[in-house]
Design a protein around this motif. Structure first.
Motif, PDB file in Angstrom:
ATOM      1  N   GLN A  49      57.947   0.129  -7.257  1.00  0.00           N
ATOM      2  CA  GLN A  49      58.543  -0.713  -6.225  1.00  0.00           C
ATOM      3  C   GLN A  49      57.641  -1.856  -5.821  1.00  0.00           C
ATOM      4  N   PHE A 190      63.346  -0.954  12.292  1.00  0.00           N
ATOM      5  CA  PHE A 190      63.426  -1.551  10.961  1.00  0.00           C
ATOM      6  C   PHE A 190      64.250  -2.833  10.972  1.00  0.00           C
ATOM      7  N   ASP A 191      65.272  -2.867  11.838  1.00  0.00           N
ATOM      8  CA  ASP A 191      66.132  -4.051  11.898  1.00  0.00           C
ATOM      9  C   ASP A 191      65.316  -5.300  12.217  1.00  0.00           C
ATOM     10  N   ALA A 194      63.348  -6.347   9.194  1.00  0.00           N
ATOM     11  CA  ALA A 194      64.285  -6.827   8.169  1.00  0.00           C
ATOM     12  C   ALA A 194      64.756  -8.229   8.523  1.00  0.00           C
ATOM     13  N   ASN A 198      64.344 -11.393   6.205  1.00  0.00           N
ATOM     14  CA  ASN A 198      65.533 -12.091   5.697  1.00  0.00           C
ATOM     15  C   ASN A 198      65.650 -13.514   6.209  1.00  0.00           C
ATOM     16  N   PHE A 199      65.312 -13.719   7.473  1.00  0.00           N
ATOM     17  CA  PHE A 199      65.634 -15.004   8.087  1.00  0.00           C
ATOM     18  C   PHE A 199      64.432 -15.930   8.234  1.00  0.00           C
ATOM     19  N   PRO A 203      63.465 -17.395   3.366  1.00  0.00           N
ATOM     20  CA  PRO A 203      63.788 -18.830   3.284  1.00  0.00           C
ATOM     21  C   PRO A 203      62.562 -19.720   3.245  1.00  0.00           C
TER      22      PRO A 203
END
Lengths: 279, 273
Positions: A49, A190-191, A194, A198-199, A203
């Protein structure tokens, strides 16, 4: 009267001495080294991983963007587009993995509760941070080496300046490991991490010049690009391979140094005050 | 002494009857799984939409001044439907696979194994949830792309058919992955080494004739290629393969995956040890 011979235990000064508190010098080398080794083993345990997966993903991105753009965008400055793309993607993989290493480690420890394993031992904030960051750099550089070996047969770029490659590889991994630690300490679930991945991180690594030279950007974006530390880490690293840069190289070196210093101080402050770590 | 006779207690109806198909149970499984997707919307809906927009931004910025040339415009227009389809199918496969592994690790898989649901019904429940999740994400991405680039599906029915079939196909794959994987590492491995390459190297970004020799053949045996191509034909009005061929390949693959998924649900020792 005959005095009884002394009890055997009284003649064992060694036992008594070993009960004395272990002295730690100015730096807790053993603690820092142990935490570093633990953090490195953590990601080596799941190397499919943490090392193999980034290599596959990077090759995939290379294939996809080479196919989509290779026919149209043939040159990036003075070098072929495919040579330009390779180092950018390597840096992207290093950055994302250095970030993932520290952020996931800290968040998982916080949520599972075993963060006390690093808060209880006599580790100063700087020692704790050093072990985390060093492990993050190790993962970043390792991913960079393996990815370079995998992508080199396809991209065919040469080494122009190994010092720039080494400096930016370490400085970028360090910056991302610091950001990962800070984001990890800040996250409560975790949110949160994450969302940051992601944001923000994805990017920023995608849009900071991995895929294009800055002169291809619209006017207003060119200024924004020069204010973005991610741009300098990709640009300087790529210069080490292709000998061509978009920004000023010396400014790039300085930006990375200043960003790392600032983030280091932020992380130390967070660890010293126990921000979101010691309720 | 004669006690007052108690009124007879009605016998509990232990054998609650449902018809040939346990619709209520199917709906429960589907609602449960789709509810998770909605609960986690920043990660399940917003993140894929956002990353699709990042891909589009990267392509558009990398094309730079070439963006307005015919070749540049063609490349961007080509990629748009592919990216919508990619977001849609990735959502479907992730929804089911992650949900199943989570349930197995937490033990809450018993919630769907205990009720009187046949393997077909259980599979159907998961498929409905995966479809709903994929179509919702796909619809939002499509809406964003349509607004930003004025792309309107040329053959909406064809696009909808491939979108629907695509979500079913990938959800079924997600069921097999979710049941076969014992821990998160396994799921990650499936996604990185199989799902990623198969979905990304399927003509999302570049036409098949732009590929070098071994890759183009490889792509033409990839069922996801036909799925993306059919969806693109529905949006742009023209694909690389004829629509009937794409449809045949996608339907056949979906049928095979359906059999595989139902068999896995019925027989796998990793679901019922």
């Amino acid at each position: 009267m005959n005095a009884l011979p002394p009890h055997p235990s009284a003649t064992r000064p060694v036992a008594a001495a070993s009960m004395a508190p272990r002295r730690i010098g100015r730096v807790n080398w053993i603690g820092t080294g142990t935490l570093y080794r633990k953090e490195v083993k953590r990601f080596l345990n799941v190397f499919t991983q943490t090392i193999a997966a980034p290599v596959v993903t990077t090759l995939l991105f290379y294939a996809v963007f080479a196919l989509a753009l290779g026919g149209i965008v043939r040159q990036a400055g003075d070098v072929p587009f495919l040579q330009f793309l390779g180092p950018g993607l390597i840096m992207m993989a290093m950055a994302q993995n250095a970030f993932a290493n520290t952020s996931s480690s800290v968040v998982i420890s916080k949520i599972q509760g075993n963060i006390v394993d690093v808060l209880m031992p006599p580790l100063a904030p700087a020692e704790l941070a050093f072990a985390w960051i060093a492990a993050g750099i190790t993962r970043g550089v390792l991913v960079g080496l393996v990815t370079t070996a995998a992508i080199l047969p396809f991209a065919g770029f040469a080494v122009h300046d190994p010092l720039f490659i080494a400096y930016h590889a370490v400085a970028a991994s360090m910056m991302m490991a610091l950001l990962g630690s800070i984001a990890g300490v800040w996250s409560e679930k975790f949110d949160h991490i994450a969302a940051v991945t992601n944001f923000v991180v994805t990017p920023m690594t995608f849009l900071s010049g991995t895929f294009y030279t800055v002169d291809r950007l619209p006017e207003g974006w060119q200024i924004a690009a020069h204010l973005n530390p991610f741009f300098y880490m990709i640009d300087g690293f790529r210069y080490g391979f292709i000998g061509q840069s978009d920004g000023t190289l010396m400014i790039g070196l300085a930006v990375m140094a200043v960003c790392n210093l600032a983030l280091w101080l932020v992380l130390l402050r967070m660890l010293a005050t126990g921000y979101k770590l010691k309720p | 002494m004669t006690g007052r006779a108690l009124p007879p207690v009605p016998a509990p109806r232990l054998d609650r009857r449902f018809g040939r198909v346990h619709w209520l149970g199917i709906a429960f499984v589907a609602r449960r799984d789709f509810g998770r997707v909605l609960n986690d919307w920043p990660e399940t809906i917003l993140a894929p939409v956002f990353s699709t927009l990042v891909y589009i931004a990267v392509l558009s910025l990398a094309l730079g001044p070439d963006r307005d040339s015919p070749a540049g415009e063609a490349a961007l227009t080509f990629a748009l439907p592919g990216l919508v389809a990619l977001a849609l199918i990735q959502r479907s496969v992730e929804t089911t696979a992650f949900s199943l592994v989570f349930d197995k690790l937490e033990g809450s898989i018993a919630d769907v194994l205990m009720p009187p649901l046949s393997s077909v019904e259980l599979t159907l429940g998961y498929v409905l949830a995966g479809m709903a999740a994929g179509l919702l994400t796909g619809a939002i991405v499509l809406a964003a792309v349509a607004v930003a680039f004025a792309v309107v599906p040329a053959m909406p029915l064809v696009a909808a058919a491939f979108a629907g079939l695509g979500t079913i196909m990938l959800t079924l794959a997600g069921i097999v992955i979710g049941i076969t994987a014992v821990k998160w590492d396994h799921v990650a491995a499936w996604f990185v080494f199989l799902v990623g390459p198969v979905t990304m190297l399927s003509g999302v970004f570049a036409p098949v004739d732009a590929l070098p020799a071994p890759l183009d053949t490889l792509m033409q045996v990839n069922p996801v290629f036909y799925l993306i191509d059919g969806f693109r034909a529905g949006v742009l009005g023209d694909g690389a393969a004829p629509v009937w061929l794409s449809l045949t390949v996608v339907v056949a693959t979906t049928a095979m995956l359906w059999v595989a998924a139902v068999r896995t649900v019925a027989k796998s020792p990793r679901l019922r040890p």
